[in-house]
Design a protein around this motif. Structure first.
Motif, PDB file in Angstrom:
ATOM      1  N   THR A 170       0.828  -1.206   0.000  1.00  0.00           N
ATOM      2  CA  THR A 170       0.000   0.000   0.000  1.00  0.00           C
ATOM      3  C   THR A 170       0.863   1.256   0.000  1.00  0.00           C
ATOM      4  O   THR A 170       0.564   2.234  -0.693  1.00  0.00           O
ATOM      5  CB  THR A 170      -0.934   0.001   1.218  1.00  0.00           C
ATOM      6  N   SER A 171       1.958   1.230   0.754  1.00  0.00           N
ATOM      7  CA  SER A 171       2.844   2.398   0.784  1.00  0.00           C
ATOM      8  C   SER A 171       3.429   2.670  -0.597  1.00  0.00           C
ATOM      9  O   SER A 171       3.582   3.830  -0.996  1.00  0.00           O
ATOM     10  CB  SER A 171       3.960   2.188   1.810  1.00  0.00           C
ATOM     11  N   ALA A 172       3.761   1.599  -1.337  1.00  0.00           N
ATOM     12  CA  ALA A 172       4.301   1.762  -2.689  1.00  0.00           C
ATOM     13  C   ALA A 172       3.239   2.312  -3.635  1.00  0.00           C
ATOM     14  O   ALA A 172       3.506   3.205  -4.451  1.00  0.00           O
ATOM     15  CB  ALA A 172       4.832   0.434  -3.203  1.00  0.00           C
ATOM     16  N   GLN A 173       2.026   1.793  -3.531  1.00  0.00           N
ATOM     17  CA  GLN A 173       0.937   2.271  -4.390  1.00  0.00           C
ATOM     18  C   GLN A 173       0.608   3.735  -4.119  1.00  0.00           C
ATOM     19  O   GLN A 173       0.391   4.519  -5.053  1.00  0.00           O
ATOM     20  CB  GLN A 173      -0.300   1.394  -4.198  1.00  0.00           C
ATOM     21  N   LEU A 174       0.601   4.132  -2.851  1.00  0.00           N
ATOM     22  CA  LEU A 174       0.311   5.525  -2.517  1.00  0.00           C
ATOM     23  C   LEU A 174       1.386   6.449  -3.077  1.00  0.00           C
ATOM     24  O   LEU A 174       1.083   7.545  -3.565  1.00  0.00           O
ATOM     25  CB  LEU A 174       0.191   5.691  -0.996  1.00  0.00           C
ATOM     26  N   ALA A 422       4.837 -12.046   1.571  1.00  0.00           N
ATOM     27  CA  ALA A 422       3.603 -12.807   1.388  1.00  0.00           C
ATOM     28  C   ALA A 422       2.661 -12.051   0.452  1.00  0.00           C
ATOM     29  O   ALA A 422       2.645 -10.812   0.423  1.00  0.00           O
ATOM     30  CB  ALA A 422       2.930 -13.039   2.738  1.00  0.00           C
ATOM     31  N   ILE A 423       1.904 -12.782  -0.324  1.00  0.00           N
ATOM     32  CA  ILE A 423       0.964 -12.158  -1.257  1.00  0.00           C
ATOM     33  C   ILE A 423      -0.166 -11.487  -0.472  1.00  0.00           C
ATOM     34  O   ILE A 423      -0.795 -12.103   0.384  1.00  0.00           O
ATOM     35  CB  ILE A 423       0.398 -13.203  -2.233  1.00  0.00           C
ATOM     36  N   SER A 424      -0.397 -10.217  -0.755  1.00  0.00           N
ATOM     37  CA  SER A 424      -1.449  -9.451  -0.082  1.00  0.00           C
ATOM     38  C   SER A 424      -2.257  -8.700  -1.124  1.00  0.00           C
ATOM     39  O   SER A 424      -1.774  -8.434  -2.228  1.00  0.00           O
ATOM     40  CB  SER A 424      -0.838  -8.444   0.901  1.00  0.00           C
ATOM     41  N   PRO A 425      -3.487  -8.334  -0.798  1.00  0.00           N
ATOM     42  CA  PRO A 425      -4.284  -7.520  -1.734  1.00  0.00           C
ATOM     43  C   PRO A 425      -3.587  -6.193  -2.021  1.00  0.00           C
ATOM     44  O   PRO A 425      -2.992  -5.590  -1.132  1.00  0.00           O
ATOM     45  CB  PRO A 425      -5.602  -7.294  -0.977  1.00  0.00           C
ATOM     46  N   ASP A 431      -9.886   1.631  -6.560  1.00  0.00           N
ATOM     47  CA  ASP A 431     -10.190   1.453  -5.134  1.00  0.00           C
ATOM     48  C   ASP A 431      -9.883   2.737  -4.370  1.00  0.00           C
ATOM     49  O   ASP A 431     -10.661   3.187  -3.516  1.00  0.00           O
ATOM     50  CB  ASP A 431      -9.340   0.321  -4.538  1.00  0.00           C
ATOM     51  N   PHE A 432      -8.740   3.319  -4.681  1.00  0.00           N
ATOM     52  CA  PHE A 432      -8.287   4.504  -3.967  1.00  0.00           C
ATOM     53  C   PHE A 432      -9.207   5.695  -4.223  1.00  0.00           C
ATOM     54  O   PHE A 432      -9.600   6.417  -3.293  1.00  0.00           O
ATOM     55  CB  PHE A 432      -6.853   4.824  -4.392  1.00  0.00           C
ATOM     56  N   LEU A 451      -7.548  -4.859   4.805  1.00  0.00           N
ATOM     57  CA  LEU A 451      -6.765  -5.771   3.978  1.00  0.00           C
ATOM     58  C   LEU A 451      -5.620  -5.047   3.276  1.00  0.00           C
ATOM     59  O   LEU A 451      -4.668  -5.690   2.811  1.00  0.00           O
ATOM     60  CB  LEU A 451      -7.659  -6.465   2.960  1.00  0.00           C
ATOM     61  N   PHE A 452      -5.678  -3.709   3.188  1.00  0.00           N
ATOM     62  CA  PHE A 452      -4.593  -2.931   2.583  1.00  0.00           C
ATOM     63  C   PHE A 452      -3.604  -2.414   3.624  1.00  0.00           C
ATOM     64  O   PHE A 452      -2.621  -1.764   3.275  1.00  0.00           O
ATOM     65  CB  PHE A 452      -5.150  -1.735   1.807  1.00  0.00           C
ATOM     66  N   ILE A 453      -3.860  -2.683   4.906  1.00  0.00           N
ATOM     67  CA  ILE A 453      -3.036  -2.108   5.975  1.00  0.00           C
ATOM     68  C   ILE A 453      -2.238  -3.168   6.720  1.00  0.00           C
ATOM     69  O   ILE A 453      -1.053  -3.014   6.972  1.00  0.00           O
ATOM     70  CB  ILE A 453      -3.923  -1.317   6.959  1.00  0.00           C
TER      71      ILE A 453
END
Length: 781
Positions: A170-174, A422-425, A431-432, A451-453
Motif C-alpha cells: 500500500t505504501s508503494a501504491q500511494l 507474502a501475497i497481499s491484496p 479502489d483509492f 486488507l490494505f493495511i
C-alpha cells in the motif's frame, strides 16, 4: 553550522557515520538500507531537520511522517526526537511533534498550522488508514483533513519495512499515486530497514519507478570503521533451544512448550543484564509471562506487545530503558521489539520467523558488541504449520534451513535477505479514488480497508473501558490514553464468553449502540464495561480475564455526531456577516503564508471562505442560535452560546450555503469547485447528496436533504462587498442527470475529482476548514 556539528549537538555523539552525513547533505534517496544499531532513526530525523531549518531546502517537505509497523514503543521514538530538539535549542526546539494514536483530542491539534514544520509519528494502522481517507480511532468528519495533510508537502518514512506486511504494498501504491496525481509541495517516501529487498516494492503502479529508485547503503570504507566493525563482528553464539513448538507440544502449550522454555530461561539468565524472549503471538507471550510470574524470582519481569493501553505503555517505556541491575531483567516480547526499540540483551530466545525478522531480532542481542566475551542466542523451532502464524510456514522452514548451518549470528556473517513478501491484496487506482467519498453506504457501513493495511491476525481495532451499568451507556468519547489495540480474533473471543456486549458510537442517532461478536469489523472503537474484565495492567488485553478493569479518566468530551454543530456553539456570540469577513481574511493570510501561486484554484479558496456560512442565515439555524440566549432576533448570528438542537433533524447549514452559491454565485470557471469547498467545510456534505435514512420528509412532496427543504428562503445578506438578495433554495442537483440547475451534484463532484485529483482537491477543502477553525478561535479569544 555544518551537518556534522548539527548532528553531534543533537545526539551528543562524538562522531557521525559517513552515511548520516550523506543523508543530511545530498538529495533524498528512496531506500535506506543500514544494519541495525547504527542510528537510522537519528539519521533520518536530523537530516530532515537540518534541511528544513538550516539549509531551508525547498525539496524537503515541511511535514515529516514517521511510520512504525508496531505501536508498542512509538512513544520511545517521540521521546528520542524531543531530546534531540531540546539539545539543538532555539527555534528548532519548538518544532511540534504529534503522536497520532487515535482518540478525539488529537483531531485538530496538529492540523491548524499547515504552514509550519511538524513531525508526525504513528503506526501504519493509524497513518495508512488516514492516508486512505478512513482514519482509525478518529471522527469520520476529520478524515479529509488528515488525508490532505499527509499527502501534500509530506516526507513519509516507513521504518522496519520487513514487518509491514500488506501495508508495504500500500505504501508503494500511494507513492505511485502521488506521482500520478498533482500534490501541493514536494511529497515523497523513504523506506528504511536493515533487511531491505527492493522487490517487495514491485507493485503494479510503482514498478515503473522502482527501476530508477536510489538506495543509500554503507560504503565499503564505512564498514571498516572501528565502531562499525565492533557491531559487525559482535560475538553472538547461536544454537537451538530446548523448547520446540510442534503438533504434540501445542496440545498443552503451557505445560509443555512454555514450561520447558521457562526452565531454560532461568537456567541461562545472567544478573545485571537483559534476557530477551521474542515469541510470535501475544497469547504465547502472555502465557510465558504468567508462568514466570509464578516463579516469584527477584528478576524484574516485563512484557512488551501491542495490546496495552497508552497509560501502561508509557510506564513500560520508562522501565525498559533503565539499565538492568541486581538480579537483572527478563523481557518477554512479540515482534513489536523489532521496530525501533533500542535495547540490547545478553541472552536472546526467539521463535523461528522469516529470515528478515530474525536478522532484526539478532540485532537486539549484544547490539553494540558491549559483551566482549560474547552473547548467546537460542532459536526455538516451530514444526507445525498452524503454529507458524502470523507467518507463512514456508518462511519458517527457510529460516530453519539457514540456522542449521550457522553457529554465530554476528551481522558480518549473516546471509542476505532474499525472501519474498507474502501475497497481499494490492490497492488499485479505482479502489483509492472510491475511498475519496466519505459517506457510509446505505447500511451505515464503510469500505473495509484493513486488507490494505495489515495481514490477518494483527491488531485492527481499539477498545476502552468505562464503569457503567445500564444497557444504554451515556459515555463521552475516549481519549487516546484509554485506547487499547485488539485483534479481531481476540475481541470475538471476548464477546463470545458469557454473551458479553460491546458498544460502538453511532454518529447519526448520537448514542452508543450494542454490537456482538458477529458485527465487529476493523477500524471500530468499542466501549467495554469495566466489570466484564478483559485487561490486566501487566499482561495487556486478555480475553478470558474476569477481573474488573481499572478505568482511566477521559480527557475530552467530544462526540462524533452528524447533527452536532459544536463549532457554532461558543461562549461569545458572533454576527454572521462579521464571521464571513473574518474567515475570508484568515484564508488570505493562510494562502500568503503557504506561498500558494495566484491562480484560479487559490482564488476559489478565498471565495469559498467568504461564502462558507451563508446558509447560517436560514431560519432553522437562526432559531437555534437565538433560543434561550437573549440575542437580538433582528440580527443574523454565526455563533452563540445556545445549546439547543435544530428543529429539523440533520439540518446542515453548509448545504444551504452551497445551494445559495449555485443560485447567486458568479459563474466562474471554478464555480463548481467553490460550491464543493463551501459544502465540504465540515466534512459532512461532500461527494454525494441524499436525504438521511430516517430524515423526516418535507411537506407537499418537495425535495429535501440534510434538513434543507426545496423552496426554503435565505434572507438578504452582505457577503464582503456583495449584497445577496433573498434566495429560494432549489434541490434539483440531488437528482441524477441534467436539470434546470445543470449537472447533478454527483456529476459535478466526480468531474472535480478527475480534474484536480484527490490530493489537491482535499488540500483546497482543508485550507477552507482550517481558515474557519482559526478565525473561530481568534474570535473567541
Amino acid at each position: 553550522m555544518d551537518y556534522n556539528d548539527f548532528f553531534k549537538q543533537a545526539t551528543k555523539f562524538e562522531t557521525t557515520y559517513p552515511y548520516q552525513e550523506t543523508l543530511g547533505s545530498r538529495p533524498w534517496p528512496d531506500f535506506l538500507e543500514i544494519p541495525t544499531g547504527l542510528g537510522k532513526t537519528a539519521a533520518v530525523v536530523l537530516a530532515w531537520l537540518y534541511k528544513r531549518t538550516v539549509l531551508q531546502d525547498s525539496n524537503t517537505p515541511r511535514r515529516l511522517v514517521y511510520c512504525l509497523p508496531m505501536r508498542v514503543l512509538a512513544e520511545q521514538t517521540e521521546a528520542n526526537i524531543r531530546c534531540w530538539l531540546d539539545n539543538l535549542g532555539g527555534d528548532t526546539a519548538n518544532i511540534p511533534i504529534h503522536l497520532l494514536m487515535g482518540g478525539e483530542q488529537d483531531l485538530k491539534s496538529w492540523t491548524l498550522h499547515p504552514e509550519q514544520n511538524a513531525i508526525l509519528i504513528g503506526t501504519q494502522d493509524m497513518l495508512l488508514s488516514r492516508a486512505l481517507m478512513r482514519g482509525y480511532g478518529m471522527s469520520r468528519y476529520q478524515w479529509p483533513v488528515h488525508f490532505a495533510l499527509l499527502h501534500n508537502d509530506a516526507l513519509w518514512v516507513f521504518d522496519e519495512v520487513q514487518l509491514m506486511g500488506a501495508g508495504l504494498g500500500t505504501s508503494a501504491q500511494l507513492e505511485a499515486f502521488r506521482r500520478q496525481f498533482k500534490t501541493h509541495g514536494n511529497t515523497r517516501t523513504l523506506w528504511v530497514s536493515a533487511t531491505l529487498n527492493r522487490q517487495w516494492l514491485n507493485t503494479v503502479d510503482f514498478a515503473e519507478h522502482l527501476v530508477n529508485a536510489d538506495t543509500l547503503q554503507l560504503a565499503e570504507q564505512e564498514k571498516q570503521l572501528p565502531a562499525v566493525q565492533k557491531r559487525f563482528q559482535a560475538i553472538k553464539r547461536l544454537q537451538q533451544g530446548k523448547a520446540a513448538l510442534n503438533a504434540e507440544s501445542k496440545k498443552n502449550v503451557c505445560k509443555t512448550y512454555l514450561a520447558a522454555l521457562v526452565d531454560q530461561i532461568l537456567e541461562t539468565h545472567q544478573p545485571e543484564s537483559n534476557t530477551l524472549v521474542i515469541l510470535n503471538s501475544v497469547e504465547r507471550a502472555q502465557g510465558l509471562m504468567q508462568l514466570l510470574q509464578k516463579q516469584k524470582t527477584a528478576i524484574e519481569l516485563l512484557l512488551v506487545h501491542a495490546r496495552f493501553r497508552a497509560a501502561e505503555r508509557r510506564q513500560l517505556n520508562f522501565a525498559i530503558q533503565n539499565k538492568p541491575e541486581g538480579a537483572g531483567r527478563i523481557i518477554v516480547a512479540t515482534q513489536a521489539v523489532e521496530a525501533g526499540v533500542d535495547i540490547s540483551s545478553r541472552i536472546l530466545f526467539t521463535e523461528l520467523a522469516p529470515w528478515a525478522s530474525l536478522v532484526q531480532r539478532f540485532g537486539r542481542c549484544n547490539r553494540a558488541g558491549e559483551y566482549e566475551q560474547g552473547a548467546d542466542i537460542f532459536w526455538l523451532d516451530i514444526d507445525d504449520d498452524k503454529s507458524a502464524l502470523p507467518y507463512a510456514y514456508r518462511d519458517i522452514e527457510q529460516s530453519r534451513d539457514i540456522l542449521r548451518n550457522l553457529t554465530n549470528a554476528a551481522p558480518s556473517g549473516l546471509p542476505p535477505v532474499e525472501s519474498e513478501q507474502a501475497i497481499s491484496p494490492i490497492l488499485r487506482r479505482k479502489d483509492f479514488l472510491d475511498l475519496f467519498n466519505t459517506d457510509a453506504d446505505l447500511t451505515g457501513f464503510d469500505s473495509d480497508i484493513s486488507l490494505f493495511i495489515r495481514d490477518e491476525g494483527l491488531p485492527q481495532l481499539r477498545v476502552f473501558w468505562r464503569d457503567f451499568q445500564d444497557s444504554k451507556p451515556e459515555q463521552t468519547q475516549p481519549g487516546h490514553t484509554e485506547l487499547c489495540p485488539v485483534s479481531i480474533s481476540q475481541i470475538k473471543a471476548y464477546l463470545g464468553k458469557d454473551k458479553q456486549k460491546a458498544y460502538v458510537w453511532d454518529g447519526l442517532s448520537e448514542n452508543w449502540k450494542a454490537v456482538n461478536k458477529d458485527s465487529v469489523y476493523p477500524g471500530m472503537t468499542l466501549l467495554l464495561r469495566c466489570e466484564n474484565g478483559g485487561y490486566d495492567a501487566t499482561l495487556g488485553f486478555i480475553a478470558d480475564s474476569k477481573t474488573a478493569v481499572e478505568p482511566l479518566l477521559p480527557v475530552d468530551d467530544v462526540a462524533d455526531s452528524y447533527q452536532g454543530d459544536a463549532d457554532s456553539r461558543k461562549t461569545r456570540p458572533i454576527l454572521l456577516e462579521e464571521h464571513l469577513v473574518h474567515v475570508a481574511e484568515v484564508a488570505q493570510s493562510l494562502i500568503q503564508n503557504l506561498k500558494l501561486d495566484s491562480d484560479e484554484n487559490t482564488a476559489a479558496i478565498g471565495t469559498a471562505a467568504a461564502w462558507h456560512d451563508v446558509g447560517k442565515s436560514h431560519p432553522v439555524f437562526q432559531e437555534t442560535m437565538i433560543k434561550n440566549t437573549g440575542l437580538d432576533d433582528k440580527q443574523l448570528w454565526a455563533k452563540s452560546s445556545s445549546q439547543g438542537f435544530h428543529s429539523r433533524r440533520y439540518f446542515r447549514h453548509e448545504l444551504a450555503s452551497m445551494l445559495a452559491w449555485l443560485a447567486q454565485g458568479e459563474k466562474l470557471p471554478s464555480h463548481d469547485l467553490i460550491a464543493y469547498l463551501i459544502a465540504a467545510h465540515h466534512g459532512k456534505v461532500r461527494m454525494s447528496l441524499r436525504a438521511m435514512p430516517d430524515e423526516p420528509p418535507a411537506k407537499q412532496g418537495r425535495r429535501f436533504a440534510r434538513g434543507v427543504h426545496e423552496g426554503d428562503c435565505l434572507p438578504p445578506l452582505q457577503v464582503g462587498s456583495v449584497v445577496l438578495p433573498e434566495t429560494a433554495l432549489q434541490l434539483d442537483v440531488m437528482e441524477l442527470g441534467e436539470s434546470a440547475m445543470g449537472a447533478s451534484w454527483t456529476t459535478r463532484t466526480q468531474r472535480l475529482l478527475v480534474e484536480h485529483g484527490p490530493f489537491l482537491l482535499s488540500w483546497y477543502e482543508t485550507l477552507v476548514r482550517i481558515a474557519d477553525w482559526r478565525a473561530s478561535d481568534q474570535e473567541q479569544k
